[in-house]
Scaffold this motif. Structure first.
Motif, PDB file in Angstrom:
ATOM      1  N   PRO A   1       0.823  -1.198   0.000  1.00 28.94           N
ATOM      2  CA  PRO A   1       0.000   0.000   0.000  1.00 28.94           C
ATOM      3  C   PRO A   1       0.865   1.259   0.000  1.00 28.94           C
ATOM      4  CG  PRO A   1       0.036  -0.961   2.192  1.00 28.94           C
ATOM      5  CD  PRO A   1       0.786  -1.897   1.297  1.00 28.94           C
ATOM      6  N   MET A   2       0.323   2.315  -0.583  1.00 35.52           N
ATOM      7  CA  MET A   2       1.059   3.574  -0.650  1.00 35.52           C
ATOM      8  C   MET A   2       1.143   4.173   0.745  1.00 35.52           C
ATOM      9  SD  MET A   2      -0.355   5.499  -3.990  1.00 35.52           S
ATOM     10  CE  MET A   2      -0.649   4.630  -5.497  1.00 35.52           C
ATOM     11  N   LEU A   3       2.359   4.439   1.185  1.00 31.97           N
ATOM     12  CA  LEU A   3       2.597   5.061   2.479  1.00 31.97           C
ATOM     13  C   LEU A   3       3.315   6.379   2.247  1.00 31.97           C
ATOM     14  CD1 LEU A   3       3.782   1.959   4.499  1.00 31.97           C
ATOM     15  CD2 LEU A   3       1.525   3.011   4.504  1.00 31.97           C
ATOM     16  N   PHE A   4       3.010   7.362   3.094  1.00 29.37           N
ATOM     17  CA  PHE A   4       3.572   8.690   2.936  1.00 29.37           C
ATOM     18  C   PHE A   4       4.138   9.202   4.246  1.00 29.37           C
ATOM     19  CE2 PHE A   4       0.328   8.138  -0.250  1.00 29.37           C
ATOM     20  CZ  PHE A   4       0.944   8.596  -1.400  1.00 29.37           C
ATOM     21  N   GLU A   5       5.167  10.031   4.123  1.00 25.98           N
ATOM     22  CA  GLU A   5       5.703  10.758   5.265  1.00 25.98           C
ATOM     23  C   GLU A   5       5.181  12.181   5.164  1.00 25.98           C
ATOM     24  OE1 GLU A   5       9.954  11.653   7.419  1.00 25.98           O
ATOM     25  OE2 GLU A   5       9.904  11.535   5.228  1.00 25.98           O
ATOM     26  N   LEU A   6       4.569  12.676   6.226  1.00 26.04           N
ATOM     27  CA  LEU A   6       4.081  14.052   6.296  1.00 26.04           C
ATOM     28  C   LEU A   6       5.056  14.851   7.127  1.00 26.04           C
ATOM     29  CD1 LEU A   6       0.300  13.403   7.060  1.00 26.04           C
ATOM     30  CD2 LEU A   6       1.411  13.585   4.837  1.00 26.04           C
ATOM     31  N   VAL A   7       5.525  15.981   6.596  1.00 23.54           N
ATOM     32  CA  VAL A   7       6.516  16.795   7.294  1.00 23.54           C
ATOM     33  C   VAL A   7       6.020  18.232   7.368  1.00 23.54           C
ATOM     34  CG1 VAL A   7       8.894  17.626   7.292  1.00 23.54           C
ATOM     35  CG2 VAL A   7       8.389  15.329   6.458  1.00 23.54           C
ATOM     36  N   ASN A   8       6.077  18.798   8.575  1.00 23.95           N
ATOM     37  CA  ASN A   8       5.823  20.227   8.750  1.00 23.95           C
ATOM     38  C   ASN A   8       7.140  20.928   8.437  1.00 23.95           C
ATOM     39  OD1 ASN A   8       5.465  22.840   9.629  1.00 23.95           O
ATOM     40  ND2 ASN A   8       4.459  22.271  11.543  1.00 23.95           N
TER      41      ASN A   8
ATOM     42  N   THR B   1       9.887  20.752  11.236  1.00 27.94           N
ATOM     43  CA  THR B   1      10.462  19.471  10.809  1.00 27.94           C
ATOM     44  C   THR B   1       9.858  18.275  11.545  1.00 27.94           C
ATOM     45  OG1 THR B   1      12.385  19.525  12.302  1.00 27.94           O
ATOM     46  CG2 THR B   1      12.650  20.533  10.112  1.00 27.94           C
ATOM     47  N   GLY B   2       8.713  18.483  12.221  1.00 29.61           N
ATOM     48  CA  GLY B   2       7.998  17.357  12.806  1.00 29.61           C
ATOM     49  C   GLY B   2       7.449  16.495  11.682  1.00 29.61           C
ATOM     50  N   HIS B   3       7.406  15.191  11.912  1.00 30.86           N
ATOM     51  CA  HIS B   3       6.911  14.322  10.853  1.00 30.86           C
ATOM     52  C   HIS B   3       6.126  13.144  11.424  1.00 30.86           C
ATOM     53  CE1 HIS B   3      10.550  12.123  12.003  1.00 30.86           C
ATOM     54  NE2 HIS B   3       9.975  11.065  11.493  1.00 30.86           N
ATOM     55  N   THR B   4       5.318  12.532  10.564  1.00 27.23           N
ATOM     56  CA  THR B   4       4.567  11.329  10.882  1.00 27.23           C
ATOM     57  C   THR B   4       4.348  10.573   9.580  1.00 27.23           C
ATOM     58  OG1 THR B   4       2.651  10.453  12.075  1.00 27.23           O
ATOM     59  CG2 THR B   4       2.251  12.339  10.631  1.00 27.23           C
ATOM     60  N   HIS B   5       3.795   9.384   9.684  1.00 31.02           N
ATOM     61  CA  HIS B   5       3.535   8.560   8.504  1.00 31.02           C
ATOM     62  C   HIS B   5       2.059   8.208   8.436  1.00 31.02           C
ATOM     63  CE1 HIS B   5       7.852   8.038   9.202  1.00 31.02           C
ATOM     64  NE2 HIS B   5       7.923   7.937   7.888  1.00 31.02           N
ATOM     65  N   CYS B   6       1.567   7.973   7.209  1.00 31.05           N
ATOM     66  CA  CYS B   6       0.157   7.658   7.023  1.00 31.05           C
ATOM     67  C   CYS B   6      -0.041   6.969   5.682  1.00 31.05           C
ATOM     68  CB  CYS B   6      -0.690   8.922   7.096  1.00 31.05           C
ATOM     69  SG  CYS B   6      -0.324  10.069   5.752  1.00 31.05           S
TER      70      CYS B   6
ATOM     71  N   CYS C   1       1.766  20.272  14.739  1.00 33.10           N
ATOM     72  CA  CYS C   1       1.682  21.719  15.020  1.00 33.10           C
ATOM     73  C   CYS C   1       1.287  22.501  13.771  1.00 33.10           C
ATOM     74  CB  CYS C   1       3.006  22.233  15.583  1.00 33.10           C
ATOM     75  SG  CYS C   1       3.525  21.420  17.090  1.00 33.10           S
ATOM     76  N   LEU C   2       0.259  22.023  13.086  1.00 32.21           N
ATOM     77  CA  LEU C   2      -0.227  22.669  11.864  1.00 32.21           C
ATOM     78  C   LEU C   2      -1.586  23.302  12.103  1.00 32.21           C
ATOM     79  CD1 LEU C   2       0.590  19.847   9.296  1.00 32.21           C
ATOM     80  CD2 LEU C   2       1.667  22.089   9.382  1.00 32.21           C
ATOM     81  N   GLY C   3      -1.820  24.433  11.473  1.00 30.35           N
ATOM     82  CA  GLY C   3      -3.125  25.061  11.478  1.00 30.35           C
ATOM     83  C   GLY C   3      -3.801  24.832  10.138  1.00 30.35           C
ATOM     84  N   GLU C   4      -5.066  25.165  10.057  1.00 32.62           N
ATOM     85  CA  GLU C   4      -5.793  25.032   8.786  1.00 32.62           C
ATOM     86  C   GLU C   4      -5.119  25.896   7.720  1.00 32.62           C
ATOM     87  OE1 GLU C   4      -8.354  23.045   8.173  1.00 32.62           O
ATOM     88  OE2 GLU C   4      -8.899  22.461  10.199  1.00 32.62           O
ATOM     89  N   GLY C   5      -4.843  25.311   6.582  1.00 29.21           N
ATOM     90  CA  GLY C   5      -4.236  26.033   5.465  1.00 29.21           C
ATOM     91  C   GLY C   5      -2.720  26.106   5.485  1.00 29.21           C
ATOM     92  N   ALA C   6      -2.083  25.542   6.510  1.00 30.53           N
ATOM     93  CA  ALA C   6      -0.612  25.566   6.589  1.00 30.53           C
ATOM     94  C   ALA C   6      -0.030  24.641   5.522  1.00 30.53           C
ATOM     95  CB  ALA C   6      -0.154  25.123   7.973  1.00 30.53           C
ATOM     96  N   MET C   7       1.213  24.891   5.164  1.00 26.89           N
ATOM     97  CA  MET C   7       1.893  24.056   4.168  1.00 26.89           C
ATOM     98  C   MET C   7       2.405  22.775   4.824  1.00 26.89           C
ATOM     99  SD  MET C   7       1.545  25.530   1.312  1.00 26.89           S
ATOM    100  CE  MET C   7       2.632  24.598   0.269  1.00 26.89           C
ATOM    101  N   ILE C   8       2.323  21.676   4.061  1.00 24.60           N
ATOM    102  CA  ILE C   8       2.822  20.380   4.515  1.00 24.60           C
ATOM    103  C   ILE C   8       3.498  19.694   3.332  1.00 24.60           C
ATOM    104  CG2 ILE C   8       0.659  19.154   4.027  1.00 24.60           C
ATOM    105  CD1 ILE C   8       1.206  17.485   6.566  1.00 24.60           C
ATOM    106  N   ASN C   9       4.600  19.011   3.602  1.00 22.08           N
ATOM    107  CA  ASN C   9       5.300  18.247   2.573  1.00 22.08           C
ATOM    108  C   ASN C   9       4.867  16.796   2.664  1.00 22.08           C
ATOM    109  OD1 ASN C   9       6.720  20.540   1.835  1.00 22.08           O
ATOM    110  ND2 ASN C   9       8.436  20.064   3.173  1.00 22.08           N
TER     111      ASN C   9
END
Length: 167
Positions: free
Chosen positions: A106-113, A117-122, A145-153
């Motif tokens: 399955p496709m797995l992704f790393e989300l980074v603020n 530089t906080g990150h998680t996987h999903c 630590c993201l708000g609505e509309g913030a950028m995420i990688n």
């Protein structure tokens, strides 16, 4: 006939566009693959054609997808029932790019603020978000630590299978 740009062959993925005019002498930068498409429509050929071309020439398709999105909660997408899950919604253009790549399922992704530089996987649930937007559960937004509309990688990753679980 469909055309496959060399950028795909070199492992750099970018948005598709029509082939350059032959009068500019740049047609050699495009490789033709069998297939049919609407005249003038941007096309890189089907996945099977691209993989056959790449394999025949000893090249590999790109395997890394990385993109930045404006991040919103599932409630903003009108899907509050998905707030408790661990899956995200990405735009349809992401599916088009990922389908051209050799990614593991399955496709797995790393989300980074990018700010902390906080990150998680999903994982991904659907490719139904608006272009330029990514919808993730609110608890993930709080952890990053993201708000609505913030950028995420968002970057596709291959994680090793777990060998041990302790409860």
């Amino acid at each position: 006939r469909r055309l496959l740009p060399l950028s795909v062959l070199r492992g750099t993925v970018r948005d598709a566009g029509p082939p350059p005019p032959a009068s500019h002498g740049t047609r050699a930068a495009w490789r033709e693959t069998p297939g049919s498409g609407a005249p003038g429509a941007p096309s890189w050929g089907g996945r099977a054609a691209a993989m056959a071309f790449l394999g025949a020439h000893g090249m590999r398709a790109p395997t890394t997808y990385e993109h930045s999105f404006h991040c919103f909660s599932m409630a903003v997408a009108g899907r509050p029932n998905l707030e408790d899950g661990d899956k995200i919604l990405l735009p349809p253009s992401s599916l088009e790019l990922l389908a051209r790549m050799q990614v593991e399922y399955p496709m797995l992704f790393e989300l980074v603020n990018p700010e902390t530089t906080g990150h998680t996987h999903c994982g991904v649930l659907e490719f139904s978000a608006e272009e330029g937007r990514c919808h993730i559960p609110f608890w993930m937004m709080e952890n990053l630590c993201l708000g609505e509309g913030a950028m995420i990688n968002v970057k596709n990753v291959s994680l090793p299978k777990a060998r041990f679980v302790k409860f």
